[in-house]
Design an enzyme around this catalytic site. Structure first.
Site, PDB file in Angstrom:
ATOM      1  N   ASP A 120      -4.680  89.815 -23.942  1.00 50.98           N
ATOM      2  CA  ASP A 120      -4.695  88.329 -24.286  1.00 50.98           C
ATOM      3  C   ASP A 120      -6.153  88.071 -24.216  1.00 50.98           C
ATOM      4  O   ASP A 120      -7.154  88.563 -23.637  1.00 50.98           O
ATOM      5  CB  ASP A 120      -4.166  87.520 -23.523  1.00 50.98           C
ATOM      6  CG  ASP A 120      -4.262  87.331 -21.921  1.00 50.98           C
ATOM      7  OD1 ASP A 120      -4.969  88.552 -21.432  1.00 50.98           O
ATOM      8  OD2 ASP A 120      -4.611  86.230 -21.538  1.00 50.98           O
ATOM      9  N   GLU A 185      -3.637  87.033 -18.694  1.00 48.95           N
ATOM     10  CA  GLU A 185      -4.779  87.105 -17.849  1.00 48.95           C
ATOM     11  C   GLU A 185      -5.611  85.921 -17.971  1.00 48.95           C
ATOM     12  O   GLU A 185      -6.174  85.022 -16.722  1.00 48.95           O
ATOM     13  CB  GLU A 185      -5.347  88.098 -17.854  1.00 48.95           C
ATOM     14  CG  GLU A 185      -6.295  88.614 -16.770  1.00 48.95           C
ATOM     15  CD  GLU A 185      -7.969  87.930 -16.669  1.00 48.95           C
ATOM     16  OE1 GLU A 185      -8.722  87.840 -15.904  1.00 48.95           O
ATOM     17  OE2 GLU A 185      -8.305  87.386 -17.994  1.00 48.95           O
TER      18      GLU A 185
END
Length: 485
Positions: A120, A185
Protein backbone atom coordinates in the site's frame (compact mmCIF):
# COMPACT_ATOMS: atom_id res chain seq x y z
CA UNK A 1 57.42 22.98 41.38
CA UNK A 2 53.77 22.07 42.01
CA UNK A 3 52.63 24.09 39.00
CA UNK A 4 54.93 22.07 36.73
CA UNK A 5 53.59 18.83 38.14
CA UNK A 6 50.02 20.00 37.48
CA UNK A 7 50.88 21.12 33.95
CA UNK A 8 52.68 17.86 33.30
CA UNK A 9 49.70 15.88 34.52
CA UNK A 10 47.37 17.93 32.31
CA UNK A 11 49.60 17.32 29.29
CA UNK A 12 49.54 13.60 29.98
CA UNK A 13 45.74 13.63 30.20
CA UNK A 14 45.47 15.60 26.95
CA UNK A 15 47.86 13.20 25.25
CA UNK A 16 45.93 10.22 26.59
CA UNK A 17 42.71 11.67 25.15
CA UNK A 18 44.01 13.10 21.90
CA UNK A 19 46.72 10.78 20.56
CA UNK A 20 44.91 7.39 20.26
CA UNK A 21 42.25 8.75 17.84
CA UNK A 22 45.05 9.64 15.40
CA UNK A 23 45.61 5.92 14.86
CA UNK A 24 41.98 4.85 14.50
CA UNK A 25 41.21 3.14 11.20
CA UNK A 26 37.98 1.55 9.94
CA UNK A 27 37.52 -2.16 10.64
CA UNK A 28 38.32 -4.47 7.74
CA UNK A 29 35.31 -5.24 5.59
CA UNK A 30 36.21 -8.85 4.94
CA UNK A 31 35.97 -10.61 1.61
CA UNK A 32 32.82 -11.45 -0.32
CA UNK A 33 31.69 -15.05 0.07
CA UNK A 34 29.25 -14.96 -2.84
CA UNK A 35 29.83 -14.47 -6.55
CA UNK A 36 28.49 -11.56 -8.58
CA UNK A 37 24.70 -11.59 -8.80
CA UNK A 38 23.45 -11.68 -12.38
CA UNK A 39 19.73 -12.32 -12.05
CA UNK A 40 16.98 -11.02 -14.31
CA UNK A 41 17.63 -8.30 -16.94
CA UNK A 42 17.44 -4.91 -15.21
CA UNK A 43 15.35 -3.28 -17.94
CA UNK A 44 12.71 -5.98 -17.56
CA UNK A 45 12.73 -5.48 -13.79
CA UNK A 46 12.31 -1.73 -14.21
CA UNK A 47 9.41 -2.27 -16.59
CA UNK A 48 7.68 -4.50 -14.03
CA UNK A 49 8.16 -1.91 -11.28
CA UNK A 50 6.83 0.80 -13.60
CA UNK A 51 3.67 -1.22 -14.22
CA UNK A 52 3.32 -2.01 -10.52
CA UNK A 53 3.35 1.73 -9.69
CA UNK A 54 0.38 2.24 -12.03
CA UNK A 55 -1.81 0.02 -9.83
CA UNK A 56 -3.17 2.45 -7.24
CA UNK A 57 -2.96 0.41 -4.05
CA UNK A 58 -3.73 3.42 -1.87
CA UNK A 59 -4.44 3.33 1.86
CA UNK A 60 -6.90 6.23 2.32
CA UNK A 61 -7.56 7.89 5.65
CA UNK A 62 -11.30 7.29 5.18
CA UNK A 63 -11.97 3.51 5.15
CA UNK A 64 -14.98 4.11 2.93
CA UNK A 65 -12.60 5.16 0.14
CA UNK A 66 -10.60 1.89 0.23
CA UNK A 67 -10.54 0.25 -3.20
CA UNK A 68 -10.24 -3.56 -2.89
CA UNK A 69 -10.15 -3.95 -6.68
CA UNK A 70 -6.74 -2.28 -6.85
CA UNK A 71 -5.28 -4.79 -4.40
CA UNK A 72 -6.88 -7.71 -6.26
CA UNK A 73 -5.34 -6.36 -9.47
CA UNK A 74 -1.94 -6.15 -7.79
CA UNK A 75 -2.22 -9.76 -6.58
CA UNK A 76 -2.98 -10.85 -10.16
CA UNK A 77 -0.10 -8.73 -11.46
CA UNK A 78 2.35 -10.52 -9.14
CA UNK A 79 1.05 -13.94 -10.25
CA UNK A 80 1.44 -13.08 -13.92
CA UNK A 81 4.89 -11.51 -13.64
CA UNK A 82 6.57 -13.91 -11.20
CA UNK A 83 5.49 -17.35 -12.40
CA UNK A 84 8.39 -19.28 -10.82
CA UNK A 85 7.72 -17.75 -7.40
CA UNK A 86 4.02 -18.58 -7.65
CA UNK A 87 4.81 -22.07 -8.84
CA UNK A 88 7.24 -22.87 -6.02
CA UNK A 89 6.11 -20.79 -3.03
CA UNK A 90 3.00 -21.39 -0.96
CA UNK A 91 0.70 -18.35 -0.84
CA UNK A 92 -1.95 -17.23 1.64
CA UNK A 93 -4.13 -14.13 1.63
CA UNK A 94 -4.46 -12.64 5.12
CA UNK A 95 -6.94 -10.03 6.41
CA UNK A 96 -8.54 -9.93 2.98
CA UNK A 97 -5.66 -8.37 1.05
CA UNK A 98 -2.21 -8.99 2.60
CA UNK A 99 0.02 -11.70 1.11
CA UNK A 100 2.10 -14.28 2.97
CA UNK A 101 4.43 -16.50 0.91
CA UNK A 102 6.36 -19.51 2.18
CA UNK A 103 9.49 -20.73 0.37
CA UNK A 104 10.12 -24.11 2.02
CA UNK A 105 13.70 -24.80 3.03
CA UNK A 106 15.50 -28.10 2.58
CA UNK A 107 16.41 -28.28 6.29
CA UNK A 108 13.22 -28.13 8.33
CA UNK A 109 15.25 -28.17 11.56
CA UNK A 110 16.41 -24.59 10.86
CA UNK A 111 14.33 -21.74 12.25
CA UNK A 112 12.65 -19.80 9.41
CA UNK A 113 13.13 -16.14 8.52
CA UNK A 114 10.58 -13.47 7.54
CA UNK A 115 11.26 -10.72 5.01
CA UNK A 116 8.66 -7.93 4.83
CA UNK A 117 7.58 -4.99 2.70
CA UNK A 118 4.17 -3.49 1.98
CA UNK A 119 2.09 -2.97 -1.12
CA UNK A 120 0.00 0.00 0.00
CA UNK A 121 0.98 3.63 -0.58
CA UNK A 122 -0.15 6.98 0.81
CA UNK A 123 -2.48 9.22 -1.23
CA UNK A 124 -1.19 11.98 -3.50
CA UNK A 125 -2.66 15.35 -2.55
CA UNK A 126 -1.32 17.62 -5.30
CA UNK A 127 -0.52 15.56 -8.40
CA UNK A 128 -0.25 18.68 -10.55
CA UNK A 129 2.87 19.73 -8.60
CA UNK A 130 4.84 16.59 -9.48
CA UNK A 131 7.57 16.68 -12.13
CA UNK A 132 6.26 13.34 -13.42
CA UNK A 133 2.75 11.92 -12.93
CA UNK A 134 2.69 10.12 -9.56
CA UNK A 135 1.08 6.91 -10.86
CA UNK A 136 2.67 6.53 -14.29
CA UNK A 137 5.94 4.86 -13.28
CA UNK A 138 7.97 7.08 -15.63
CA UNK A 139 11.67 6.24 -15.98
CA UNK A 140 13.60 9.47 -16.59
CA UNK A 141 16.78 11.27 -15.49
CA UNK A 142 18.21 8.17 -13.81
CA UNK A 143 15.12 7.62 -11.60
CA UNK A 144 11.91 5.68 -11.67
CA UNK A 145 9.20 8.11 -10.56
CA UNK A 146 5.98 7.47 -8.70
CA UNK A 147 4.19 6.90 -5.43
CA UNK A 148 5.52 3.76 -3.80
CA UNK A 149 8.92 3.66 -5.50
CA UNK A 150 10.63 4.47 -2.19
CA UNK A 151 7.88 3.57 0.26
CA UNK A 152 7.54 0.72 -0.25
CA UNK A 153 6.35 -1.04 -3.39
CA UNK A 154 9.87 -0.77 -4.79
CA UNK A 155 11.16 -2.95 -1.96
CA UNK A 156 8.38 -5.48 -2.43
CA UNK A 157 9.08 -5.76 -6.15
CA UNK A 158 12.83 -6.02 -5.54
CA UNK A 159 12.20 -8.92 -3.16
CA UNK A 160 10.06 -10.72 -5.74
CA UNK A 161 12.64 -10.04 -8.47
CA UNK A 162 15.35 -11.55 -6.27
CA UNK A 163 13.30 -14.67 -5.47
CA UNK A 164 12.31 -15.14 -9.13
CA UNK A 165 15.92 -14.71 -10.24
CA UNK A 166 17.22 -17.21 -7.71
CA UNK A 167 14.56 -19.72 -8.70
CA UNK A 168 15.54 -19.27 -12.35
CA UNK A 169 19.07 -20.29 -11.33
CA UNK A 170 17.79 -23.35 -9.50
CA UNK A 171 18.37 -22.05 -5.98
CA UNK A 172 16.77 -23.95 -3.11
CA UNK A 173 17.08 -22.35 0.33
CA UNK A 174 18.37 -24.39 3.25
CA UNK A 175 16.18 -22.41 5.64
CA UNK A 176 12.48 -21.69 5.07
CA UNK A 177 11.87 -18.10 3.99
CA UNK A 178 8.59 -16.27 4.49
CA UNK A 179 7.64 -13.09 2.63
CA UNK A 180 4.94 -10.82 4.05
CA UNK A 181 3.47 -8.03 1.93
CA UNK A 182 1.00 -5.97 3.97
CA UNK A 183 -1.89 -4.04 2.47
CA UNK A 184 -2.45 -1.51 5.28
CA UNK A 185 0.98 -0.58 6.68
CA UNK A 186 0.35 3.11 6.08
CA UNK A 187 -2.68 2.94 8.38
CA UNK A 188 -1.00 0.94 11.15
CA UNK A 189 -4.08 -1.18 11.79
CA UNK A 190 -3.81 -3.23 14.97
CA UNK A 191 -6.00 -5.92 13.38
CA UNK A 192 -4.61 -5.61 9.85
CA UNK A 193 -2.35 -7.72 7.67
CA UNK A 194 0.80 -7.75 9.80
CA UNK A 195 -1.09 -8.38 13.04
CA UNK A 196 -2.97 -11.24 11.35
CA UNK A 197 0.33 -12.72 10.17
CA UNK A 198 1.71 -12.51 13.72
CA UNK A 199 -1.32 -14.43 14.99
CA UNK A 200 -0.84 -17.02 12.25
CA UNK A 201 2.77 -17.65 13.30
CA UNK A 202 1.84 -17.76 16.99
CA UNK A 203 -1.14 -20.08 16.45
CA UNK A 204 1.07 -22.48 14.48
CA UNK A 205 3.97 -22.33 16.96
CA UNK A 206 6.30 -20.84 14.35
CA UNK A 207 9.23 -18.90 15.78
CA UNK A 208 11.26 -16.76 13.40
CA UNK A 209 15.03 -16.49 13.61
CA UNK A 210 14.84 -12.90 12.45
CA UNK A 211 12.51 -10.46 10.72
CA UNK A 212 13.67 -7.84 8.21
CA UNK A 213 11.35 -4.97 7.26
CA UNK A 214 11.79 -1.55 5.70
CA UNK A 215 12.40 1.46 7.94
CA UNK A 216 16.04 2.54 7.61
CA UNK A 217 18.15 3.36 4.56
CA UNK A 218 21.60 4.41 3.42
CA UNK A 219 22.06 7.97 4.66
CA UNK A 220 24.05 9.77 1.97
CA UNK A 221 24.93 13.29 3.07
CA UNK A 222 22.32 13.30 5.85
CA UNK A 223 24.58 12.85 8.89
CA UNK A 224 26.42 16.02 9.86
CA UNK A 225 29.64 14.29 10.97
CA UNK A 226 30.27 11.73 8.22
CA UNK A 227 31.03 12.26 4.53
CA UNK A 228 30.61 8.69 3.27
CA UNK A 229 27.28 6.85 2.89
CA UNK A 230 26.08 5.17 6.09
CA UNK A 231 23.85 2.10 6.00
CA UNK A 232 21.70 2.25 9.11
CA UNK A 233 20.13 -1.00 10.30
CA UNK A 234 17.16 -0.36 12.57
CA UNK A 235 17.30 -2.44 15.74
CA UNK A 236 14.29 -0.81 17.40
CA UNK A 237 11.56 1.68 16.63
CA UNK A 238 9.98 4.42 18.61
CA UNK A 239 6.54 4.27 20.10
CA UNK A 240 3.75 6.62 19.03
CA UNK A 241 1.30 8.61 21.08
CA UNK A 242 -1.11 11.46 20.52
CA UNK A 243 -1.85 13.36 23.72
CA UNK A 244 -4.68 15.85 23.94
CA UNK A 245 -4.20 18.83 26.26
CA UNK A 246 -7.44 20.56 27.21
CA UNK A 247 -7.17 23.84 29.09
CA UNK A 248 -10.09 25.46 30.89
CA UNK A 249 -10.35 29.05 32.02
CA UNK A 250 -12.49 32.10 32.45
CA UNK A 251 -14.60 32.92 29.39
CA UNK A 252 -16.64 35.95 28.55
CA UNK A 253 -16.73 38.90 26.22
CA UNK A 254 -13.49 39.82 24.48
CA UNK A 255 -13.94 43.48 25.51
CA UNK A 256 -13.43 42.51 29.16
CA UNK A 257 -10.72 39.80 29.20
CA UNK A 258 -9.85 38.08 32.45
CA UNK A 259 -6.51 36.53 33.40
CA UNK A 260 -5.78 32.83 32.94
CA UNK A 261 -8.09 32.24 30.00
CA UNK A 262 -8.07 28.79 28.41
CA UNK A 263 -5.95 30.01 25.49
CA UNK A 264 -3.47 31.70 27.81
CA UNK A 265 -3.12 28.53 29.88
CA UNK A 266 -2.67 26.38 26.79
CA UNK A 267 -0.11 28.76 25.28
CA UNK A 268 1.84 28.77 28.53
CA UNK A 269 1.80 24.98 28.65
CA UNK A 270 3.04 24.64 25.07
CA UNK A 271 5.80 27.15 25.74
CA UNK A 272 6.95 25.12 28.74
CA UNK A 273 7.03 21.96 26.62
CA UNK A 274 9.04 23.72 23.90
CA UNK A 275 11.47 25.14 26.46
CA UNK A 276 11.84 21.86 28.37
CA UNK A 277 12.22 18.98 25.91
CA UNK A 278 12.08 15.46 27.31
CA UNK A 279 15.29 13.88 28.64
CA UNK A 280 18.18 12.89 26.37
CA UNK A 281 19.07 9.21 26.08
CA UNK A 282 22.55 8.60 24.62
CA UNK A 283 22.57 4.86 23.85
CA UNK A 284 21.76 5.17 20.13
CA UNK A 285 24.13 8.07 19.58
CA UNK A 286 26.84 6.07 21.33
CA UNK A 287 26.19 3.16 18.93
CA UNK A 288 26.43 5.59 16.04
CA UNK A 289 29.70 6.99 17.40
CA UNK A 290 31.19 3.55 18.05
CA UNK A 291 30.63 2.55 14.42
CA UNK A 292 31.24 5.85 12.63
CA UNK A 293 34.01 7.54 14.61
CA UNK A 294 36.59 6.22 12.14
CA UNK A 295 35.09 8.46 9.43
CA UNK A 296 34.55 11.61 11.52
CA UNK A 297 36.64 14.78 11.71
CA UNK A 298 39.38 14.59 14.33
CA UNK A 299 37.52 16.54 17.02
CA UNK A 300 34.41 14.35 16.88
CA UNK A 301 36.55 11.24 16.54
CA UNK A 302 38.32 12.21 19.78
CA UNK A 303 35.03 12.95 21.55
CA UNK A 304 33.44 9.62 20.63
CA UNK A 305 36.63 7.67 21.32
CA UNK A 306 36.50 9.09 24.84
CA UNK A 307 32.71 8.85 25.10
CA UNK A 308 32.59 7.88 28.78
CA UNK A 309 34.53 10.95 29.84
CA UNK A 310 33.11 13.45 27.36
CA UNK A 311 29.48 12.28 27.31
CA UNK A 312 28.12 15.44 29.05
CA UNK A 313 29.71 17.64 26.37
CA UNK A 314 28.39 15.45 23.55
CA UNK A 315 24.94 15.39 25.11
CA UNK A 316 24.76 19.16 25.25
CA UNK A 317 26.23 19.67 21.79
CA UNK A 318 24.15 17.10 19.90
CA UNK A 319 20.76 17.53 21.57
CA UNK A 320 20.00 20.68 19.59
CA UNK A 321 20.90 19.14 16.21
CA UNK A 322 17.62 18.69 14.31
CA UNK A 323 18.92 15.64 12.42
CA UNK A 324 20.18 13.82 15.50
CA UNK A 325 17.63 14.95 18.10
CA UNK A 326 15.02 12.30 17.16
CA UNK A 327 17.60 9.59 17.96
CA UNK A 328 18.30 11.16 21.36
CA UNK A 329 14.94 11.60 23.01
CA UNK A 330 11.18 11.29 22.89
CA UNK A 331 10.19 14.07 20.52
CA UNK A 332 7.36 16.55 21.13
CA UNK A 333 5.40 17.93 18.18
CA UNK A 334 2.15 19.91 18.62
CA UNK A 335 0.08 19.22 15.51
CA UNK A 336 -3.54 20.34 16.13
CA UNK A 337 -4.83 23.45 17.95
CA UNK A 338 -8.48 24.25 18.60
CA UNK A 339 -10.13 27.15 20.49
CA UNK A 340 -12.97 29.58 20.05
CA UNK A 341 -15.83 30.05 17.61
CA UNK A 342 -16.28 33.84 17.45
CA UNK A 343 -13.73 36.63 17.48
CA UNK A 344 -15.51 38.51 20.28
CA UNK A 345 -15.98 35.54 22.63
CA UNK A 346 -13.24 34.26 24.93
CA UNK A 347 -13.59 30.46 24.93
CA UNK A 348 -13.78 28.57 28.21
CA UNK A 349 -11.88 25.65 26.66
CA UNK A 350 -8.86 25.34 24.34
CA UNK A 351 -7.09 22.18 23.24
CA UNK A 352 -3.97 20.95 21.52
CA UNK A 353 -3.00 17.53 20.22
CA UNK A 354 0.69 16.72 20.62
CA UNK A 355 2.37 13.85 18.83
CA UNK A 356 5.11 12.09 20.80
CA UNK A 357 7.53 9.57 19.31
CA UNK A 358 8.64 7.59 22.35
CA UNK A 359 12.21 6.36 22.65
CA UNK A 360 12.76 2.76 23.86
CA UNK A 361 13.34 2.77 27.59
CA UNK A 362 10.36 5.07 28.15
CA UNK A 363 6.65 4.30 28.01
CA UNK A 364 3.55 6.29 27.18
CA UNK A 365 2.81 6.50 30.92
CA UNK A 366 6.28 7.94 31.51
CA UNK A 367 5.59 10.63 28.92
CA UNK A 368 2.24 11.55 30.47
CA UNK A 369 3.91 11.87 33.88
CA UNK A 370 6.77 14.02 32.57
CA UNK A 371 4.42 16.29 30.60
CA UNK A 372 2.21 16.78 33.68
CA UNK A 373 5.26 17.68 35.78
CA UNK A 374 6.50 20.14 33.15
CA UNK A 375 3.17 21.89 32.66
CA UNK A 376 2.28 21.89 36.37
CA UNK A 377 -1.23 23.25 35.84
CA UNK A 378 -4.27 21.50 37.37
CA UNK A 379 -6.52 23.36 34.93
CA UNK A 380 -5.11 21.38 31.99
CA UNK A 381 -6.42 17.87 31.41
CA UNK A 382 -4.18 15.29 29.73
CA UNK A 383 -5.68 12.49 27.64
CA UNK A 384 -3.77 9.65 26.02
CA UNK A 385 -5.15 8.98 22.57
CA UNK A 386 -4.10 6.35 20.01
CA UNK A 387 -0.72 5.04 21.02
CA UNK A 388 1.74 2.17 20.65
CA UNK A 389 4.67 1.47 22.95
CA UNK A 390 8.29 1.41 21.69
CA UNK A 391 9.45 -1.89 20.23
CA UNK A 392 11.88 -4.25 21.96
CA UNK A 393 15.53 -3.63 21.07
CA UNK A 394 17.09 -6.32 18.86
CA UNK A 395 20.61 -7.67 19.20
CA UNK A 396 23.24 -5.88 17.10
CA UNK A 397 25.70 -8.73 17.79
CA UNK A 398 23.50 -11.58 16.58
CA UNK A 399 24.33 -13.85 13.61
CA UNK A 400 21.29 -12.40 11.82
CA UNK A 401 22.57 -8.83 12.17
CA UNK A 402 25.96 -9.94 10.86
CA UNK A 403 24.34 -11.63 7.84
CA UNK A 404 22.46 -8.40 7.02
CA UNK A 405 25.63 -6.34 7.50
CA UNK A 406 27.68 -8.63 5.28
CA UNK A 407 25.01 -8.66 2.57
CA UNK A 408 25.06 -4.83 2.54
CA UNK A 409 28.85 -4.75 2.17
CA UNK A 410 28.83 -7.34 -0.60
CA UNK A 411 26.17 -5.38 -2.46
CA UNK A 412 28.08 -2.12 -1.99
CA UNK A 413 31.11 -3.66 -3.70
CA UNK A 414 33.81 -1.05 -4.16
CA UNK A 415 31.68 1.79 -2.76
CA UNK A 416 33.01 2.95 0.60
CA UNK A 417 30.22 2.54 3.12
CA UNK A 418 29.88 2.54 6.90
CA UNK A 419 27.25 0.51 8.75
CA UNK A 420 25.70 1.14 12.13
CA UNK A 421 22.73 -0.07 14.18
CA UNK A 422 20.25 2.71 14.78
CA UNK A 423 16.80 3.65 16.02
CA UNK A 424 13.83 3.94 13.65
CA UNK A 425 11.96 7.12 14.51
CA UNK A 426 8.78 6.18 12.60
CA UNK A 427 6.68 3.00 12.78
CA UNK A 428 6.65 -0.10 10.57
CA UNK A 429 4.55 -3.25 10.34
CA UNK A 430 7.40 -5.21 11.93
CA UNK A 431 6.33 -4.07 15.41
CA UNK A 432 3.46 -6.56 15.24
CA UNK A 433 5.92 -9.47 14.87
CA UNK A 434 7.80 -8.85 18.13
CA UNK A 435 6.02 -11.74 19.80
CA UNK A 436 7.28 -14.37 17.33
CA UNK A 437 10.92 -13.32 16.93
CA UNK A 438 13.60 -12.01 19.28
CA UNK A 439 15.34 -10.06 16.53
CA UNK A 440 13.61 -7.63 14.20
CA UNK A 441 15.65 -5.42 11.88
CA UNK A 442 14.70 -2.65 9.49
CA UNK A 443 16.66 -1.74 6.38
CA UNK A 444 16.10 -0.88 2.72
CA UNK A 445 19.01 -0.68 0.27
CA UNK A 446 18.62 2.82 -1.16
CA UNK A 447 20.69 5.98 -0.87
CA UNK A 448 18.71 8.87 0.59
CA UNK A 449 20.23 12.29 0.04
CA UNK A 450 19.03 15.64 1.41
CA UNK A 451 17.34 16.19 -1.97
CA UNK A 452 15.46 12.87 -1.81
CA UNK A 453 14.51 12.96 1.87
CA UNK A 454 11.33 15.11 1.38
CA UNK A 455 10.06 12.67 -1.26
CA UNK A 456 8.97 10.14 1.39
CA UNK A 457 5.18 10.65 1.51
CA UNK A 458 5.83 13.90 -0.38
CA UNK A 459 6.23 15.36 -3.85
CA UNK A 460 8.24 13.66 -6.57
CA UNK A 461 8.81 10.33 -4.85
CA UNK A 462 11.42 8.55 -6.94
CA UNK A 463 14.02 5.81 -6.73
CA UNK A 464 17.42 5.80 -8.40
CA UNK A 465 17.61 3.18 -11.13
CA UNK A 466 21.03 2.13 -9.81
CA UNK A 467 19.57 1.72 -6.32
CA UNK A 468 16.78 -0.49 -7.60
CA UNK A 469 19.36 -2.78 -9.20
CA UNK A 470 21.30 -2.86 -5.93
CA UNK A 471 18.13 -3.45 -3.94
CA UNK A 472 17.37 -6.59 -5.95
CA UNK A 473 20.97 -7.74 -5.52
CA UNK A 474 20.87 -7.10 -1.77
CA UNK A 475 17.78 -9.26 -1.26
CA UNK A 476 19.25 -12.04 -3.41
CA UNK A 477 22.49 -12.00 -1.43
CA UNK A 478 20.60 -11.92 1.86
CA UNK A 479 18.47 -14.91 0.87
CA UNK A 480 21.58 -16.89 -0.04
CA UNK A 481 23.66 -15.71 2.91
CA UNK A 482 20.90 -16.60 5.38
CA UNK A 483 21.67 -20.24 4.60
CA UNK A 484 25.06 -19.73 6.31
CA UNK A 485 23.59 -18.83 9.71
Amino acid sequence: MKIYLVLGALLLVVAWLAIPPLFLSPPKRGTSTTAEMNLLPLQDSLDRLSRAIRIRTISPEDPAEFNPDAFAAFHKFLEQNFPLAHGNLEKQVLAGHSLLYKWPGKNTALTPVLLMNHMDVVPVLNPELWQQPPFDGVIADGYIWGRGTMDDKGGLMAMMEAAEGLLARGHEPERTLYFLFGHDEELGNADGGAATAARYFADNDIRLDYVLDEGMVIADGLLPMVDIPVAMIGIAEKGYMDMKLTATGTGGHSSMPEKNTSIERLARALTKLYDNPLPVQMMYIRALGDNLKYYMPYGMKTAFHNFGLLQPILKKGLASDTTLSPFLRTTTAPTILRAGEKSNVIPTEASAVINFRIIPGETSDDVVRMVAETIDDPHIRLEKQNHTEPSPVSDADSPAYEIIRQSILETAGDEEMAITPQLVTAATDSRFLAGVSNNTYRFQYMHITPELKPAFHGLNERLKVTDYAKMIEFYARLMKNTDRM
